[in-house]
Design a protein around this motif. Structure first.
Motif, PDB file in Angstrom:
ATOM      1  N   SER A 225     -25.612  45.850 -10.466  1.00 11.89           N
ATOM      2  CA  SER A 225     -26.166  46.359  -9.205  1.00 11.89           C
ATOM      3  C   SER A 225     -25.101  47.188  -8.501  1.00 11.89           C
ATOM      4  CB  SER A 225     -26.576  45.213  -8.282  1.00 11.89           C
ATOM      5  OG  SER A 225     -27.571  44.438  -8.902  1.00 11.89           O
ATOM      6  N   VAL A 226     -25.417  48.440  -8.208  1.00  6.55           N
ATOM      7  CA  VAL A 226     -24.462  49.323  -7.544  1.00  6.55           C
ATOM      8  C   VAL A 226     -24.765  49.366  -6.050  1.00  6.55           C
ATOM      9  CG1 VAL A 226     -23.536  51.677  -7.448  1.00  6.55           C
ATOM     10  CG2 VAL A 226     -24.329  50.747  -9.640  1.00  6.55           C
ATOM     11  N   TYR A 227     -23.727  49.206  -5.233  1.00  6.53           N
ATOM     12  CA  TYR A 227     -23.880  49.296  -3.778  1.00  6.53           C
ATOM     13  C   TYR A 227     -22.866  50.292  -3.225  1.00  6.53           C
ATOM     14  CZ  TYR A 227     -26.302  44.889  -4.663  1.00  6.53           C
ATOM     15  OH  TYR A 227     -27.128  43.924  -5.162  1.00  6.53           O
ATOM     16  N   VAL A 228     -23.332  51.265  -2.470  1.00  6.65           N
ATOM     17  CA  VAL A 228     -22.431  52.297  -1.930  1.00  6.65           C
ATOM     18  C   VAL A 228     -22.461  52.333  -0.404  1.00  6.65           C
ATOM     19  CG1 VAL A 228     -22.950  53.714  -3.969  1.00  6.65           C
ATOM     20  CG2 VAL A 228     -24.037  54.268  -1.799  1.00  6.65           C
ATOM     21  N   ILE A 229     -21.384  52.821   0.177  1.00 10.63           N
ATOM     22  CA  ILE A 229     -21.362  53.227   1.592  1.00 10.63           C
ATOM     23  C   ILE A 229     -20.693  54.605   1.669  1.00 10.63           C
ATOM     24  CG2 ILE A 229     -21.417  51.113   3.013  1.00 10.63           C
ATOM     25  CD1 ILE A 229     -18.265  51.182   2.783  1.00 10.63           C
ATOM     26  N   PRO A 230     -20.967  55.349   2.729  1.00  4.97           N
ATOM     27  CA  PRO A 230     -20.312  56.643   2.884  1.00  4.97           C
ATOM     28  C   PRO A 230     -18.886  56.490   3.406  1.00  4.97           C
ATOM     29  CG  PRO A 230     -21.790  56.272   4.741  1.00  4.97           C
ATOM     30  CD  PRO A 230     -21.933  55.079   3.837  1.00  4.97           C
ATOM     31  N   GLY A 231     -18.038  57.488   3.111  1.00  4.74           N
ATOM     32  CA  GLY A 231     -16.708  57.582   3.724  1.00  4.74           C
ATOM     33  C   GLY A 231     -16.695  58.774   4.668  1.00  4.74           C
ATOM     34  N   ASN A 232     -15.533  59.098   5.191  1.00  4.80           N
ATOM     35  CA  ASN A 232     -15.445  60.176   6.188  1.00  4.80           C
ATOM     36  C   ASN A 232     -15.722  61.568   5.613  1.00  4.80           C
ATOM     37  OD1 ASN A 232     -12.862  59.483   4.926  1.00  4.80           O
ATOM     38  ND2 ASN A 232     -11.991  61.137   6.144  1.00  4.80           N
ATOM     39  N   HIS A 233     -15.708  61.693   4.273  1.00 11.28           N
ATOM     40  CA  HIS A 233     -15.967  63.012   3.681  1.00 11.28           C
ATOM     41  C   HIS A 233     -17.421  63.239   3.272  1.00 11.28           C
ATOM     42  CE1 HIS A 233     -11.862  64.687   3.183  1.00 11.28           C
ATOM     43  NE2 HIS A 233     -11.496  63.421   3.237  1.00 11.28           N
ATOM     44  N   ASP A 234     -18.259  62.193   3.362  1.00 10.25           N
ATOM     45  CA  ASP A 234     -19.540  62.229   2.657  1.00 10.25           C
ATOM     46  C   ASP A 234     -20.741  62.794   3.394  1.00 10.25           C
ATOM     47  OD1 ASP A 234     -18.611  61.231   0.203  1.00 10.25           O
ATOM     48  OD2 ASP A 234     -18.635  59.186   0.986  1.00 10.25           O
TER      49      ASP A 234
ATOM     50  N   ILE B   3     -30.829  59.604  -1.466  1.00 16.03           N
ATOM     51  CA  ILE B   3     -30.111  59.809  -2.727  1.00 16.03           C
ATOM     52  C   ILE B   3     -29.617  58.478  -3.303  1.00 16.03           C
ATOM     53  CG2 ILE B   3     -28.014  60.821  -3.766  1.00 16.03           C
ATOM     54  CD1 ILE B   3     -28.393  63.203  -1.778  1.00 16.03           C
ATOM     55  N   TYR B   4     -29.124  57.596  -2.420  1.00 18.37           N
ATOM     56  CA  TYR B   4     -28.556  56.325  -2.876  1.00 18.37           C
ATOM     57  C   TYR B   4     -29.493  55.139  -2.634  1.00 18.37           C
ATOM     58  CZ  TYR B   4     -24.294  59.040  -3.393  1.00 18.37           C
ATOM     59  OH  TYR B   4     -23.382  59.985  -3.778  1.00 18.37           O
ATOM     60  N   GLY B   5     -30.786  55.412  -2.537  1.00 21.62           N
ATOM     61  CA  GLY B   5     -31.755  54.327  -2.314  1.00 21.62           C
ATOM     62  C   GLY B   5     -31.604  53.190  -3.306  1.00 21.62           C
ATOM     63  N   GLU B   6     -31.490  53.530  -4.577  1.00 22.65           N
ATOM     64  CA  GLU B   6     -31.412  52.469  -5.595  1.00 22.65           C
ATOM     65  C   GLU B   6     -30.016  51.847  -5.664  1.00 22.65           C
ATOM     66  OE1 GLU B   6     -31.625  53.217 -10.069  1.00 22.65           O
ATOM     67  OE2 GLU B   6     -31.663  55.317  -9.416  1.00 22.65           O
ATOM     68  N   TYR B   7     -29.075  52.383  -4.893  1.00 17.28           N
ATOM     69  CA  TYR B   7     -27.707  51.850  -4.880  1.00 17.28           C
ATOM     70  C   TYR B   7     -27.375  51.200  -3.537  1.00 17.28           C
ATOM     71  CZ  TYR B   7     -27.962  55.067  -8.766  1.00 17.28           C
ATOM     72  OH  TYR B   7     -28.379  55.732  -9.884  1.00 17.28           O
ATOM     73  N   GLY B   8     -28.310  50.436  -3.026  1.00 13.17           N
ATOM     74  CA  GLY B   8     -28.061  49.650  -1.815  1.00 13.17           C
ATOM     75  C   GLY B   8     -29.158  49.731  -0.773  1.00 13.17           C
ATOM     76  N   TYR B   9     -29.510  50.946  -0.357  1.00 15.50           N
ATOM     77  CA  TYR B   9     -30.375  51.065   0.816  1.00 15.50           C
ATOM     78  C   TYR B   9     -31.777  50.510   0.596  1.00 15.50           C
ATOM     79  CZ  TYR B   9     -26.480  53.295   2.946  1.00 15.50           C
ATOM     80  OH  TYR B   9     -25.227  53.497   3.454  1.00 15.50           O
ATOM     81  N   ASP B  10     -32.333  50.634  -0.608  1.00 16.43           N
ATOM     82  CA  ASP B  10     -33.663  50.076  -0.877  1.00 16.43           C
ATOM     83  C   ASP B  10     -33.614  48.567  -1.098  1.00 16.43           C
ATOM     84  OD1 ASP B  10     -34.598  52.631  -0.705  1.00 16.43           O
ATOM     85  OD2 ASP B  10     -34.872  52.918  -2.874  1.00 16.43           O
ATOM     86  N   GLU B  11     -32.398  48.048  -1.347  1.00 18.33           N
ATOM     87  CA  GLU B  11     -32.265  46.626  -1.676  1.00 18.33           C
ATOM     88  C   GLU B  11     -31.745  45.803  -0.503  1.00 18.33           C
ATOM     89  OE1 GLU B  11     -30.478  47.341  -6.102  1.00 18.33           O
ATOM     90  OE2 GLU B  11     -29.807  48.489  -4.396  1.00 18.33           O
TER      91      GLU B  11
END
Ligand code: FE
Ligand code: MN
Length: 458
Positions: free
Chosen positions: A133-142, A170-178
Motif C-alpha cells: 500500500s503506497v501512501y503519499v503526502i506533498p512537499g514544498n515543491h509539489d 492523481i494520488y487517489g489510490e496512494y492514500g486519499y481514496d483510502e
C-alpha cells in the motif's frame, strides 16, 4: 506567513462536500477502506518502507540538452539527469521486496510539474500490484509551483503544475481514496494499514501564496485546526489500543547545527506537544535531504524524528521499518536503491548506470568540491595543491553528511591534509561546519534505530 490560505474545500463545491463527509477523527466511525490483502491484523508483524524527496522529473519534460545540463549543474546535487531510471530502479526494488507499506514523505517532484506527478503515479502502480500500500503526502515543491519547467535545447519553458484537487486525484489510490479521515484544512489524512499501527500523513507545506510570491515557500507548519484534528486522531488511536506514526515533509526537530531555518517545522514545539500526548513516535520526515535521526522531548516523553536521505541524491536512501508485534519494537534501517542491479537486469549499456554507486557519489561530491574550490581560490592564502586538498575534504564531508556515514568515514577524513588545513584556517564558519557534520564518536547512528513500540492498553 500571514496570508490566509485558500480553503481547499471552498475551491470546488463537490470536493467540499466530500471532505466534510469524511473529515473528523472523533466520530468513532471508521470510514477506512483498507484493502484486505495488504492490511495487517492485530498482533501481526509488518514492514514499512519510507522514501522522501524523490524529486521526479518526467522524461517528457527534458531532451537532456544544453539548458537541462546547465540546470542540473547549477542545482543542489539532485540526480535529475537519471530521474526516470532512478525511480524505475527504486519502484522495481520495492515491488520485489513488497513491504506492507511504502510511505513517500513529500517532494515527489522536481518542481510540481503535472507530467512528473502523472508519470510517478503510473510507476507506483506496480508497487501496489505487488501487494504494497503506497501512501503519499506533498512537499514544498509539489503543489501550485511557479517554478515548474521543462527543458528543450538551449531553453527552459514553463509547464503546468497541479492544484490541491489535482494532487488528490492523481494520488487517489496512494492514500486519499483510502483515508479513514481527512483534515479539512490541509491535505493531511489518516490511514489504518494495520490493527496495531496507523499512519498520520501530515501536509506541512505552505503553497497557497506560491502564485502571488512567484516561488514555492520552503518552510512549513501545522495549522491550529490541523493540530486539533491530530489530537482527535490520537484519542481515537488510544481508545482502539493502536499506535500512530506521524509522517511529515518538514522536520519535527533540528537535525543540523548549521541548517535549521525552513527545515524544522515553524511550530515544532506545538507538534511535539501533541505527538507526545498520544505517544506518536517515531515520526518520519524529509526535506533536508540528509540521512539523520534526532530526538527531542515533550511532556516528559522522548520523541524520535527519523529523516531519510533524499532518494534523488547519492546514495539514494530509503528506510525500512520493521514492526515486531511480539517483541513490541519498531526497527528502522537506512538502505540504498540498487541502480546497478537494475541496470544489469534491464540490459543497460550506460556505464554510469552500470557503476551507479561510484558515478553518483562522484556526481554529488563534485558539488561540494566546486563550492569549496571557488571560495578558496579567490584568496591567495593557499597553494593550488592545498586548495585541492581542502576542496576534496569538503566534498568528502558533504558526501558523508548526506549518506549518514560519519561513523564509517570520520577517521579517514580527520586524517586528511584538507581537514588539517580547514581546522587551522581563519574561517570559523567552515571550521564549525566541518566539525558539526563529522560529530563525535558518541553520536547516535544516523542509519538505524530500534525503539520500543508498546501499544496502549486495549
Ligand atoms: Fe526536497
Ligand atoms: Mn523539501
Amino acid at each position: 506567513m500571514t496570508g490566509k490560505r485558500t480553503g481547499f474545500g471552498l475551491a470546488a463545491a463537490g470536493a467540499a462536500l466530500l471532505l466534510l463527509g469524511i473529515a473528523g477523527c472523533g466520530g468513532g466511525t471508521d470510514f477506512g477502506s483498507v484493502s484486505s490483502e495488504t492490511a495487517a491484523a492485530r498482533g501481526e508483524n509488518m514492514t514499512l518502507a519510507v522514501a522522501t524527496d524523490l524529486h521526479a522529473l518526467s522524461g517528457r519534460l527534458t531532451d537532456r540538452g544544453e539548458a537541462f545540463e546547465t540546470y542540473v549543474r547549477a542545482g543542489d546535487g539532485k540526480q535529475l539527469n537519471y530521474s526516470e531510471e532512478l525511480i524505475d530502479a527504486f519502484t522495481e526494488q520495492i515491488a520485489a521486496e513488497h513491504p506492507d507499506v511504502l510511505i513517500l514523505s513529500g517532494d515527489l517532484t522536481n518542481n510540481g510539474e503535472r507530467k512528473s506527478h502523472e508519470d510517478l503515479a503510473a510507476k507506483l502502480h506496480k508497487v501496489e500490484q505487488a501487494g504494497t500500500s503506497v501512501y503519499v503526502i506533498p512537499g514544498n515543491h509539489d503543489l501550485l509551483n511557479p517554478w515548474a519547467r521543462g527543458f528543450e535545447g538551449g531553453r527552459q519553458y514553463r509547464t503546468e503544475s497541479v492544484t490541491e484537487q489535482e494532487f488528490v486525484e492523481i494520488y487517489g489510490e496512494y492514500g486519499y481514496d483510502e483515508a479513514a479521515s481527512r483534515d479539512k484544512a490541509s491535505l493531511s489524512y489518516l490511514v489504518k494499514p494495520s490493527g496495531d499501527l496507523w499512519l498520520l500523513m501530515l501536509d506541512t507545506s505552505k503553497y497557497a501564496d506560491n502564485a502571488k510570491l512567484g516561488h514555492p515557500e520552503t518552510d512549513g507548519e501545522l495549522k491550529a485546526s490541523t493540530l486539533k484534528w491530530i489530537a482527535d486522531c490520537g484519542r481515537q488511536a488510544e481508545e482502539a489500543g493502536v499506535r500512530i506514526i506521524p509522517v511529515m515533509h518538514h522536520n519535527l526537530t533540528d537535525h543540523s547545527e548549521v541548517v535549521q531555518e525552513g527545515f524544522t517545522l515553524n511550530n515544532a514545539a506545538e507538534a511535539a506537544d501533541v505527538f507526545a500526548q498520544f505517544r506518536m513516535t517515531p515520526s518520519l520526515s524529509g526535506h533536508i535531504h540528509i540521512q539523520h535521526i534526532a530526538q527531542t522531548e515533550a511532556n516528559g516523553r522522548v520523541l524520535y524524528d527519523i529523516v531519510t536521505g533524499a532518494q534523488s541524491v547519492s546514495p539514494n536512501r530509503y528506510g525500512l521499518l520493521t514492526y515486531d508485534a511480539a517483541a513490541h519494537t519498531l526497527n528502522y534501517e537506512a538502505r540504498q536503491t540498487d541502480v546497478e542491479g537494475w541496470a544489469k537486469r534491464t540490459g543497460s549499456t550506460d556505464p554510469n548506470l552500470l557503476h551507479f554507486r561510484e558515478y553518483s557519489r562522484g556526481f554529488f561530491a563534485g558539488f561540494g568540491y566546486e563550492m569549496a574550490f571557488k571560495r578558496l581560490i579567490v584568496d591567495e592564502t593557499y597553494t593550488s595543491e592545498q586548495v585541492q586538498a581542502m576542496a576534496k575534504t569538503m566534498a568528502d564531508v558533504n558526501v558523508s553528511y548526506f549518506a549518514g556515514t560519519q561513523r564509517q568515514d570520520r577517521a579517514a577524513i580527520e586524517a586528511s591534509e584538507g581537514y588539517r588545513l580547514w581546522m587551522e584556517s581563519e574561517d570559523p564558519f567552515t571550521k564549525r561546519y566541518v566539525q558539526s557534520i563529522l560529530g563525535t564518536e558518541n553520536e547516535p547512528d544516523p542509519l538505524s534505530l530500534t525503539t520500543e513500540f508498546e501499544l496502549p492498553p486495549r
